[in-house]
Design a protein around this motif. Structure first.
Motif, PDB file in Angstrom:
ATOM      1  N   ASP A  44     -13.584  -4.332  20.719  1.00  0.00           N
ATOM      2  CA  ASP A  44     -14.244  -5.465  21.370  1.00  0.00           C
ATOM      3  C   ASP A  44     -13.395  -6.088  22.471  1.00  0.00           C
ATOM      4  O   ASP A  44     -13.920  -6.643  23.426  1.00  0.00           O
ATOM      5  N   HIS A  45     -12.073  -6.023  22.342  1.00  0.00           N
ATOM      6  CA  HIS A  45     -11.162  -6.429  23.420  1.00  0.00           C
ATOM      7  C   HIS A  45      -9.806  -5.755  23.211  1.00  0.00           C
ATOM      8  O   HIS A  45      -9.469  -5.333  22.108  1.00  0.00           O
ATOM      9  N   LEU A  46      -9.072  -5.629  24.287  1.00  0.00           N
ATOM     10  CA  LEU A  46      -7.791  -4.927  24.281  1.00  0.00           C
ATOM     11  C   LEU A  46      -6.827  -5.547  23.265  1.00  0.00           C
ATOM     12  O   LEU A  46      -6.653  -6.765  23.229  1.00  0.00           O
ATOM     13  N   GLY A  47      -6.247  -4.730  22.415  1.00  0.00           N
ATOM     14  CA  GLY A  47      -5.246  -5.186  21.455  1.00  0.00           C
ATOM     15  C   GLY A  47      -5.805  -5.679  20.134  1.00  0.00           C
ATOM     16  O   GLY A  47      -5.036  -6.112  19.267  1.00  0.00           O
ATOM     17  N   HIS A  48      -7.134  -5.628  19.926  1.00  0.00           N
ATOM     18  CA  HIS A  48      -7.701  -6.058  18.648  1.00  0.00           C
ATOM     19  C   HIS A  48      -7.740  -4.859  17.709  1.00  0.00           C
ATOM     20  O   HIS A  48      -8.428  -3.881  17.969  1.00  0.00           O
ATOM     21  N   MET A  49      -6.975  -4.981  16.603  1.00  0.00           N
ATOM     22  CA  MET A  49      -6.880  -3.892  15.631  1.00  0.00           C
ATOM     23  C   MET A  49      -7.028  -4.428  14.218  1.00  0.00           C
ATOM     24  O   MET A  49      -6.625  -5.556  13.929  1.00  0.00           O
ATOM     25  N   LEU A  50      -7.607  -3.610  13.366  1.00  0.00           N
ATOM     26  CA  LEU A  50      -7.678  -3.899  11.934  1.00  0.00           C
ATOM     27  C   LEU A  50      -6.870  -2.843  11.209  1.00  0.00           C
ATOM     28  O   LEU A  50      -6.841  -1.683  11.627  1.00  0.00           O
ATOM     29  N   GLY A  51      -6.217  -3.254  10.127  1.00  0.00           N
ATOM     30  CA  GLY A  51      -5.410  -2.273   9.422  1.00  0.00           C
ATOM     31  C   GLY A  51      -5.139  -2.634   7.984  1.00  0.00           C
ATOM     32  O   GLY A  51      -5.393  -3.749   7.527  1.00  0.00           O
ATOM     33  N   VAL A  52      -4.612  -1.645   7.278  1.00  0.00           N
ATOM     34  CA  VAL A  52      -4.177  -1.818   5.901  1.00  0.00           C
ATOM     35  C   VAL A  52      -2.824  -1.121   5.763  1.00  0.00           C
ATOM     36  O   VAL A  52      -2.579  -0.083   6.383  1.00  0.00           O
ATOM     37  N   GLN A  53      -1.941  -1.744   5.015  1.00  0.00           N
ATOM     38  CA  GLN A  53      -0.600  -1.210   4.810  1.00  0.00           C
ATOM     39  C   GLN A  53      -0.224  -1.356   3.345  1.00  0.00           C
ATOM     40  O   GLN A  53      -0.722  -2.238   2.656  1.00  0.00           O
ATOM     41  N   GLN A  54       0.699  -0.513   2.902  1.00  0.00           N
ATOM     42  CA  GLN A  54       1.259  -0.674   1.564  1.00  0.00           C
ATOM     43  C   GLN A  54       2.766  -0.487   1.678  1.00  0.00           C
ATOM     44  O   GLN A  54       3.241   0.427   2.355  1.00  0.00           O
ATOM     45  N   VAL A  55       3.502  -1.391   1.033  1.00  0.00           N
ATOM     46  CA  VAL A  55       4.953  -1.411   1.168  1.00  0.00           C
ATOM     47  C   VAL A  55       5.593  -1.789  -0.170  1.00  0.00           C
ATOM     48  O   VAL A  55       5.006  -2.516  -0.964  1.00  0.00           O
ATOM     49  N   LYS A  56       6.804  -1.285  -0.398  1.00  0.00           N
ATOM     50  CA  LYS A  56       7.585  -1.654  -1.587  1.00  0.00           C
ATOM     51  C   LYS A  56       8.573  -2.750  -1.193  1.00  0.00           C
ATOM     52  O   LYS A  56       9.166  -2.707  -0.117  1.00  0.00           O
ATOM     53  N   CYS A  57       8.733  -3.711  -2.093  1.00  0.00           N
ATOM     54  CA  CYS A  57       9.601  -4.856  -1.834  1.00  0.00           C
ATOM     55  C   CYS A  57      10.516  -5.104  -3.029  1.00  0.00           C
ATOM     56  O   CYS A  57      10.224  -4.645  -4.136  1.00  0.00           O
ATOM     57  N   THR A  58      11.591  -5.844  -2.801  1.00  0.00           N
ATOM     58  CA  THR A  58      12.482  -6.267  -3.886  1.00  0.00           C
ATOM     59  C   THR A  58      12.631  -7.785  -3.828  1.00  0.00           C
ATOM     60  O   THR A  58      12.567  -8.381  -2.758  1.00  0.00           O
ATOM     61  N   TRP A  59      12.818  -8.385  -5.002  1.00  0.00           N
ATOM     62  CA  TRP A  59      12.977  -9.829  -5.121  1.00  0.00           C
ATOM     63  C   TRP A  59      14.413 -10.178  -5.485  1.00  0.00           C
ATOM     64  O   TRP A  59      15.071  -9.439  -6.210  1.00  0.00           O
ATOM     65  N   SER A  60      14.849 -11.320  -5.018  1.00  0.00           N
ATOM     66  CA  SER A  60      16.117 -11.890  -5.477  1.00  0.00           C
ATOM     67  C   SER A  60      15.931 -13.400  -5.618  1.00  0.00           C
ATOM     68  O   SER A  60      15.067 -13.985  -4.964  1.00  0.00           O
TER      69      SER A  60
END
Length: 164
Positions: A44-60
């Motif tokens: 619909d306009h330049l730079g408009h993107m939809l996405g999904v990501q999955q990432v592993k994280c650690t807590w402290s």
């Protein structure tokens, strides 16, 4: 008149008990680069993107009911418009005792050349397992990108558990 006075005292006591049942919480979450990522142009306009990501994280420095949060699997939904993005993510955090805490985050991200500069918003617990069954709470977070392409978040807020 006595009934109104009694009702006011009971109401104030109930509020005090509810407020004292909340436990303050804070910690740091460090996430690497996404393990999986799919971004699509909306068109619909330049730079408009939809996405999904999955990432592993650690807590402290994060502890719930005497057990330290260790790591999490985080799934992120992104709606990016050039250098700004709205995100919603779900964090399944595992504690040292094996219990899990489920957290929903929602916020806004500032990007530069595709890298995260700033990321901040609100979070809320959506439940848990084991001792954390019925976990509720909320708070805020602030994040920033890392040189490796991940992010670091400072999280703070409060939580309650049923019967506590």
């Amino acid at each position: 008149m006595r009934f109104k006075t009694l009702w006011a005292v009971v109401s104030l006591f109930a509020l005090a008990v509810t407020a004292s049942a909340q436990t303050k919480i804070s910690g740091t979450e460090v996430c690497g680069k996404p393990d999986q990522q799919q971004m699509l142009e909306v068109g619909d306009h330049l730079g408009h993107m939809l996405g999904v990501q999955q990432v592993k994280c650690t807590w402290s420095k994060m502890e719930i009911e005497g057990s330290a949060a260790k790591d999490s699997l985080t799934t992120i939904v992104v709606d990016a418009h050039g250098s700004k993005a709205n995100i919603r993510w779900y964090d399944n955090a595992t504690l040292a005792n094996g219990d899990k805490a489920f957290v929903r985050f929602q916020g806004a991200v500032t990007l530069k050349d595709g890298a995260v500069i700033a990321d901040d918003g609100m979070w809320s617990f959506t439940g848990g397992t084991g001792k954390l069954k019925g976990l509720k709470g909320e708070g805020t977070y602030k994040g920033k990108g890392t040189p490796e392409g991940g992010e670091t978040f400072e999280v703070e807020g409060e939580y309650t558990l049923p019967g506590k």
